[in-house]
Scaffold this motif. Structure first.
Motif, PDB file in Angstrom:
ATOM      1  N   LYS A   1     -83.719   1.315 -16.586  1.00  0.00           N
ATOM      2  CA  LYS A   1     -83.373  -0.100 -16.782  1.00  0.00           C
ATOM      3  C   LYS A   1     -83.074  -0.409 -18.243  1.00  0.00           C
ATOM      4  N   LYS A   2     -83.872   0.182 -19.136  1.00  0.00           N
ATOM      5  CA  LYS A   2     -83.676  -0.081 -20.558  1.00  0.00           C
ATOM      6  C   LYS A   2     -82.478   0.682 -21.102  1.00  0.00           C
ATOM      7  N   GLY A   3     -82.263   1.903 -20.600  1.00  0.00           N
ATOM      8  CA  GLY A   3     -81.116   2.695 -21.017  1.00  0.00           C
ATOM      9  C   GLY A   3     -81.305   3.481 -22.296  1.00  0.00           C
ATOM     10  N   SER A   4     -82.540   3.541 -22.797  1.00  0.00           N
ATOM     11  CA  SER A   4     -82.816   4.298 -24.024  1.00  0.00           C
ATOM     12  C   SER A   4     -84.299   4.633 -24.093  1.00  0.00           C
ATOM     13  N   VAL A   5     -84.653   5.536 -25.019  1.00  0.00           N
ATOM     14  CA  VAL A   5     -86.046   5.924 -25.204  1.00  0.00           C
ATOM     15  C   VAL A   5     -86.802   4.799 -25.899  1.00  0.00           C
ATOM     16  N   ASP A   6     -88.029   4.549 -25.438  1.00  0.00           N
ATOM     17  CA  ASP A   6     -88.845   3.495 -26.045  1.00  0.00           C
ATOM     18  C   ASP A   6     -89.181   3.847 -27.493  1.00  0.00           C
ATOM     19  N   GLN A   7     -89.184   2.826 -28.344  1.00  0.00           N
ATOM     20  CA  GLN A   7     -89.363   3.034 -29.779  1.00  0.00           C
ATOM     21  C   GLN A   7     -90.675   3.735 -30.120  1.00  0.00           C
ATOM     22  N   ASP A   8     -91.751   3.408 -29.404  1.00  0.00           N
ATOM     23  CA  ASP A   8     -93.064   3.964 -29.736  1.00  0.00           C
ATOM     24  C   ASP A   8     -93.200   5.451 -29.415  1.00  0.00           C
ATOM     25  N   ILE A   9     -92.256   6.013 -28.686  1.00  0.00           N
ATOM     26  CA  ILE A   9     -92.345   7.441 -28.362  1.00  0.00           C
ATOM     27  C   ILE A   9     -91.079   8.202 -28.764  1.00  0.00           C
ATOM     28  N   GLU A  10     -90.234   7.587 -29.565  1.00  0.00           N
ATOM     29  CA  GLU A  10     -89.013   8.278 -30.011  1.00  0.00           C
ATOM     30  C   GLU A  10     -89.351   9.573 -30.752  1.00  0.00           C
TER      31      GLU A  10
ATOM     32  N   LEU B   1    -106.852 -11.841 -18.225  1.00  0.00           N
ATOM     33  CA  LEU B   1    -106.085 -10.653 -17.846  1.00  0.00           C
ATOM     34  C   LEU B   1    -105.139 -10.212 -18.972  1.00  0.00           C
ATOM     35  N   THR B   2    -104.591 -11.176 -19.675  1.00  0.00           N
ATOM     36  CA  THR B   2    -103.714 -10.851 -20.807  1.00  0.00           C
ATOM     37  C   THR B   2    -104.478 -10.075 -21.864  1.00  0.00           C
ATOM     38  N   HIS B   3    -105.714 -10.511 -22.124  1.00  0.00           N
ATOM     39  CA  HIS B   3    -106.556  -9.818 -23.100  1.00  0.00           C
ATOM     40  C   HIS B   3    -106.844  -8.386 -22.646  1.00  0.00           C
ATOM     41  N   ILE B   4    -107.142  -8.204 -21.364  1.00  0.00           N
ATOM     42  CA  ILE B   4    -107.422  -6.871 -20.824  1.00  0.00           C
ATOM     43  C   ILE B   4    -106.182  -5.977 -20.933  1.00  0.00           C
ATOM     44  N   ALA B   5    -105.031  -6.527 -20.555  1.00  0.00           N
ATOM     45  CA  ALA B   5    -103.785  -5.754 -20.609  1.00  0.00           C
ATOM     46  C   ALA B   5    -103.451  -5.336 -22.041  1.00  0.00           C
ATOM     47  N   ASN B   6    -103.667  -6.237 -22.997  1.00  0.00           N
ATOM     48  CA  ASN B   6    -103.389  -5.918 -24.400  1.00  0.00           C
ATOM     49  C   ASN B   6    -104.345  -4.852 -24.930  1.00  0.00           C
ATOM     50  N   GLN B   7    -105.591  -4.882 -24.491  1.00  0.00           N
ATOM     51  CA  GLN B   7    -106.548  -3.847 -24.886  1.00  0.00           C
ATOM     52  C   GLN B   7    -106.105  -2.475 -24.376  1.00  0.00           C
ATOM     53  N   LYS B   8    -105.626  -2.461 -23.147  1.00  0.00           N
ATOM     54  CA  LYS B   8    -105.140  -1.209 -22.573  1.00  0.00           C
ATOM     55  C   LYS B   8    -103.895  -0.708 -23.315  1.00  0.00           C
ATOM     56  N   MET B   9    -103.057  -1.629 -23.741  1.00  0.00           N
ATOM     57  CA  MET B   9    -101.873  -1.239 -24.497  1.00  0.00           C
ATOM     58  C   MET B   9    -102.270  -0.626 -25.839  1.00  0.00           C
ATOM     59  N   GLU B  10    -103.257  -1.195 -26.506  1.00  0.00           N
ATOM     60  CA  GLU B  10    -103.731  -0.651 -27.782  1.00  0.00           C
ATOM     61  C   GLU B  10    -104.300   0.753 -27.597  1.00  0.00           C
ATOM     62  N   GLU B  11    -105.113   0.939 -26.554  1.00  0.00           N
ATOM     63  CA  GLU B  11    -105.671   2.260 -26.268  1.00  0.00           C
ATOM     64  C   GLU B  11    -104.561   3.254 -25.921  1.00  0.00           C
ATOM     65  N   ASN B  12    -103.558   2.776 -25.224  1.00  0.00           N
ATOM     66  CA  ASN B  12    -102.414   3.606 -24.851  1.00  0.00           C
ATOM     67  C   ASN B  12    -101.689   4.130 -26.095  1.00  0.00           C
ATOM     68  N   LEU B  13    -101.483   3.265 -27.075  1.00  0.00           N
ATOM     69  CA  LEU B  13    -100.802   3.666 -28.311  1.00  0.00           C
ATOM     70  C   LEU B  13    -101.644   4.650 -29.119  1.00  0.00           C
ATOM     71  N   ARG B  14    -102.964   4.486 -29.072  1.00  0.00           N
ATOM     72  CA  ARG B  14    -103.845   5.432 -29.760  1.00  0.00           C
ATOM     73  C   ARG B  14    -103.739   6.821 -29.123  1.00  0.00           C
ATOM     74  N   ARG B  15    -103.652   6.846 -27.812  1.00  0.00           N
ATOM     75  CA  ARG B  15    -103.542   8.132 -27.117  1.00  0.00           C
ATOM     76  C   ARG B  15    -102.194   8.792 -27.387  1.00  0.00           C
ATOM     77  N   ILE B  16    -101.158   7.987 -27.472  1.00  0.00           N
ATOM     78  CA  ILE B  16     -99.834   8.544 -27.804  1.00  0.00           C
ATOM     79  C   ILE B  16     -99.867   9.183 -29.184  1.00  0.00           C
ATOM     80  N   HIS B  17    -100.496   8.508 -30.153  1.00  0.00           N
ATOM     81  CA  HIS B  17    -100.612   9.046 -31.510  1.00  0.00           C
ATOM     82  C   HIS B  17    -101.405  10.349 -31.506  1.00  0.00           C
TER      83      HIS B  17
ATOM     84  N   TYR C   1     -99.290  13.148 -30.025  1.00  0.00           N
ATOM     85  CA  TYR C   1     -98.284  13.633 -30.971  1.00  0.00           C
ATOM     86  C   TYR C   1     -98.901  14.575 -32.003  1.00  0.00           C
ATOM     87  N   GLN C   2    -100.062  14.190 -32.533  1.00  0.00           N
ATOM     88  CA  GLN C   2    -100.730  15.038 -33.521  1.00  0.00           C
ATOM     89  C   GLN C   2    -101.156  16.376 -32.916  1.00  0.00           C
ATOM     90  N   ASN C   3    -101.739  16.330 -31.721  1.00  0.00           N
ATOM     91  CA  ASN C   3    -102.166  17.564 -31.061  1.00  0.00           C
ATOM     92  C   ASN C   3    -100.969  18.440 -30.693  1.00  0.00           C
TER      93      ASN C   3
END
Length: 266
Positions: free
Chosen positions: A20-29, A168-184, A187-189
């Motif tokens: 749908k987006k047509g490109s790679v997401d910025q946080d995982i480029e 629910l917005t607060h919960i979803a945002n917390q999960k997004m923050e944890e998600n970005l930490r795991r991506i980082h 990448y390092q590993n």
């Protein structure tokens, strides 16, 4: 297999992005770029993680995204006002979801897939796995389990208070923050694992040449050499003997002396 893998990689990286987006997401480029630069890997699909609000058919027991209307989507944190505004457009069954980072990587060899799987597990993506198709394609799926799925409306009617949407917005945002930490962390590993793998390949010794290979001596050859040594030894001893000249038949040797020489040589 190497030639086929190279063809698969070329075809995949050259085709159009049908998401749908047509490109790679910025946080995982950076993650996708690193993998696609390696000879052993290439990515087939990916998503950095997203918060989505979709409107599904009331009669559907399962949320099928292809049959739903996307009311809201964000690959970053959002606000409760974003969700409330999107819910106002709902005419069916609205569901709030958080979908964590997902990455599908095709690997050259099974050992490469196992390395990718190990990196994923150690980075917190414990729902990861690998598959091998009938055509020989080896795919590692990097997935997590910290998702979220909550129904908010039915047939266009809101089922919860705004305070709960804010929660629910607060919960979803917390999960997004944890998600970005795991991506980082992933990448390092991944960088560390690929560097170690490259160093191990460089340190592998070259195969020995045919001249350097030493085989154990053949028993028959050894016995033959020992026999030859004995014969040579006997002949040398006879040459050193005072009667050695008799073997040349110079007329001074008797028949008995000649027979003695022949016996030594046998």
């Amino acid at each position: 297999m190497d030639k086929t893998f190279g063809q698969w990689k070329k075809q995949c990286l050259n085709k159009l992005d049908l998401s749908k987006k047509g490109s790679v997401d910025q946080d995982i480029e950076h993650v996708v770029s690193l993998l696609n630069s390696c000879e052993e890997y290439f990515t087939t699909s990916s998503c950095s993680g997203r918060i989505i609000l979709i409107d599904g058919a009331p009669e559907s027991s399962d949320v099928q995204k292809q049959n739903c209307i996307w009311l809201f989507v964000s690959h970053q944190k959002c606000t409760s006002d974003d969700l409330v505004s999107a819910l106002a457009k709902s005419s069916r069954d609205a569901v709030l979801k958080f979908e964590p980072f997902v990455l599908h990587v095709q690997c050259r060899r099974l050992e490469d897939a196992q390395l990718m799987h190990s990196v994923a597990i150690n980075s917190g993506f414990r729902n990861s796995g690998l598959t091998v198709s009938k055509t020989g394609k080896i795919i590692t799926a990097v997935r997590s389990t910290h998702g979220l799925e909550v129904p908010l409306s039915h047939e266009g009617k809101l089922l919860v208070e705004h305070e709960y949407i804010h929660f629910l917005t607060h919960i979803a945002n917390q999960k997004m923050e944890e998600n970005l930490r795991r991506i980082h962390r992933f990448y390092q590993n991944l960088q560390s694992a690929l560097t170690t793998q490259k160093l191990q390949k460089l340190q592998l010794p070259d195969p020995p040449s045919s001249q350097e290979l030493q085989y154990p001596p053949n028993r028959l050859e050894t016995e033959g050499k020992e026999k030859n040594k004995t014969s040579v030894y006997k002949r040398r001893r006879k040459r050193e003997h005072p009667q050695t000249d008799c073997c040349h038949g110079d007329g001074t040797s008797s028949v008995e002396e000649l027979d003695d020489c022949l016996d030594l040589l046998t």
